[in-house]
Design a protein around this motif. Structure first.
Motif, PDB file in Angstrom:
ATOM      1  N   GLN A   9       0.829  -1.204   0.000  1.00  8.87           N
ATOM      2  CA  GLN A   9       0.000   0.000   0.000  1.00  8.87           C
ATOM      3  C   GLN A   9       0.865   1.256   0.000  1.00  8.87           C
ATOM      4  O   GLN A   9       0.644   2.176  -0.800  1.00  8.87           O
ATOM      5  CB  GLN A   9      -0.918   0.020   1.225  1.00  8.87           C
ATOM      6  N   PRO A  27      -8.717   7.569  -0.026  1.00 10.82           N
ATOM      7  CA  PRO A  27     -10.172   7.647   0.126  1.00 10.82           C
ATOM      8  C   PRO A  27     -10.710   6.606   1.107  1.00 10.82           C
ATOM      9  O   PRO A  27     -10.117   5.546   1.290  1.00 10.82           O
ATOM     10  CB  PRO A  27     -10.686   7.338  -1.287  1.00 10.82           C
ATOM     11  N   ASP A  28     -11.813   6.927   1.703  1.00 17.27           N
ATOM     12  CA  ASP A  28     -12.546   5.979   2.533  1.00 17.27           C
ATOM     13  C   ASP A  28     -13.750   5.553   1.698  1.00 17.27           C
ATOM     14  O   ASP A  28     -14.798   6.179   1.749  1.00 17.27           O
ATOM     15  CB  ASP A  28     -12.978   6.648   3.840  1.00 17.27           C
ATOM     16  N   ALA A  29     -13.544   4.516   0.909  1.00 14.79           N
ATOM     17  CA  ALA A  29     -14.548   4.095  -0.068  1.00 14.79           C
ATOM     18  C   ALA A  29     -15.161   2.768   0.378  1.00 14.79           C
ATOM     19  O   ALA A  29     -14.812   1.706  -0.138  1.00 14.79           O
ATOM     20  CB  ALA A  29     -13.913   3.986  -1.442  1.00 14.79           C
ATOM     21  N   VAL A  30     -16.062   2.823   1.308  1.00 12.09           N
ATOM     22  CA  VAL A  30     -16.639   1.626   1.926  1.00 12.09           C
ATOM     23  C   VAL A  30     -17.348   0.740   0.904  1.00 12.09           C
ATOM     24  O   VAL A  30     -17.177  -0.482   0.909  1.00 12.09           O
ATOM     25  CB  VAL A  30     -17.593   2.019   3.080  1.00 12.09           C
ATOM     26  N   GLU A  33     -14.686  -0.980  -1.147  1.00 12.37           N
ATOM     27  CA  GLU A  33     -13.985  -1.960  -0.300  1.00 12.37           C
ATOM     28  C   GLU A  33     -14.852  -3.195  -0.078  1.00 12.37           C
ATOM     29  O   GLU A  33     -14.372  -4.325  -0.168  1.00 12.37           O
ATOM     30  CB  GLU A  33     -13.607  -1.326   1.039  1.00 12.37           C
ATOM     31  N   LEU A 155      -7.634  -1.772  -4.656  1.00 12.21           N
ATOM     32  CA  LEU A 155      -7.932  -0.484  -4.027  1.00 12.21           C
ATOM     33  C   LEU A 155      -7.245   0.661  -4.751  1.00 12.21           C
ATOM     34  O   LEU A 155      -7.862   1.705  -5.002  1.00 12.21           O
ATOM     35  CB  LEU A 155      -7.521  -0.502  -2.553  1.00 12.21           C
ATOM     36  N   PHE A 159      -8.884   3.875  -6.401  1.00  7.12           N
ATOM     37  CA  PHE A 159      -8.535   5.222  -5.946  1.00  7.12           C
ATOM     38  C   PHE A 159      -8.035   6.089  -7.104  1.00  7.12           C
ATOM     39  O   PHE A 159      -8.338   7.277  -7.180  1.00  7.12           O
ATOM     40  CB  PHE A 159      -7.499   5.171  -4.834  1.00  7.12           C
ATOM     41  N   MET A 169      -9.254  13.915  -2.065  1.00  9.41           N
ATOM     42  CA  MET A 169      -9.271  13.707  -0.625  1.00  9.41           C
ATOM     43  C   MET A 169      -8.333  14.707   0.037  1.00  9.41           C
ATOM     44  O   MET A 169      -7.207  14.905  -0.417  1.00  9.41           O
ATOM     45  CB  MET A 169      -8.802  12.282  -0.268  1.00  9.41           C
ATOM     46  N   ARG A 171      -7.125  16.238   4.138  1.00  6.83           N
ATOM     47  CA  ARG A 171      -7.207  16.052   5.592  1.00  6.83           C
ATOM     48  C   ARG A 171      -8.189  17.073   6.178  1.00  6.83           C
ATOM     49  O   ARG A 171      -8.212  18.230   5.760  1.00  6.83           O
ATOM     50  CB  ARG A 171      -5.844  16.239   6.234  1.00  6.83           C
TER      51      ARG A 171
END
Length: 173
Positions: A9, A27-30, A33, A155, A159, A169, A171
């Motif tokens: 990663q 990214p938080d790509a639920v 995922e 992933l 992304f 994305m 912070r």
């Protein structure tokens, strides 16, 4: 295997940032995922078979799958989350031409060169990281390392495509 997956990663994320294909924040790509759980078992049947003779293709094609999933997520996730995405991508032309199918029919790219070069480099880097682990082939540990590598390529493909679609994305706070 968590340490190896984190290594892959980090390596891919740094490379993709350097190539301006990804932001510093992952990214938080639920949804994306979660789709991995459906895709991985079927893909592994093809990927394991191809790995001995075509290791970079067996690894890289998963990145194309991730790109396609992100495209589907952006296009109409209500529809695409219900289907067997991997079989949908593989069936029209077979495993060997999955890359071309994704680039032509899903991503609708006019020029494949940049995407092919990017995926090829990510697959080669991942293969190099796999080989440096000095894991005995055809062992449970080798299988787990292969799955970990594929997971990160999936992933990262997703992304990259999200980034290309304009999702950025940053912070918070």
């Amino acid at each position: 295997m968590e340490a190896f997956e984190k290594l892959v990663q980090t390596d891919l994320h740094q490379y993709l940032q350097m190539m301006h294909e990804m932001d510093a924040v992952l990214p938080d790509a639920v949804d994306i995922e979660n789709k991995w759980q459906d895709i991985a078992p079927t893909y592994l049947n093809d990927g394991i078979r191809e790995f001995a003779n075509y290791p970079t293709a067996a690894l890289g094609w998963m990145m194309y799958v991730g790109m396609a999933v992100a495209q589907f997520w952006d296009r109409n996730w209500q529809h695409y989350q219900q289907i067997d995405i991997y079989r949908t991508l593989r069936s029209p032309r077979g495993f060997d031409a999955l890359d071309e199918y994704v680039m032509e029919e899903v991503l609708e790219l006019n020029n494949f060169d940049a995407t092919e070069a990017l995926v090829s480099e990510c697959a080669a880097r991942t293969l190099s990281n796999l080989r440096r682990q000095r894991i005995e082939p055809a062992t449970p540990e080798a299988y787990r390392a292969f799955v970990a590598a594929l997971h990160q390529l999936y992933l990262m493909g997703a992304f990259v495509q999200l980034h290309r679609l304009g999702y950025h994305m940053e912070r918070m706070g």
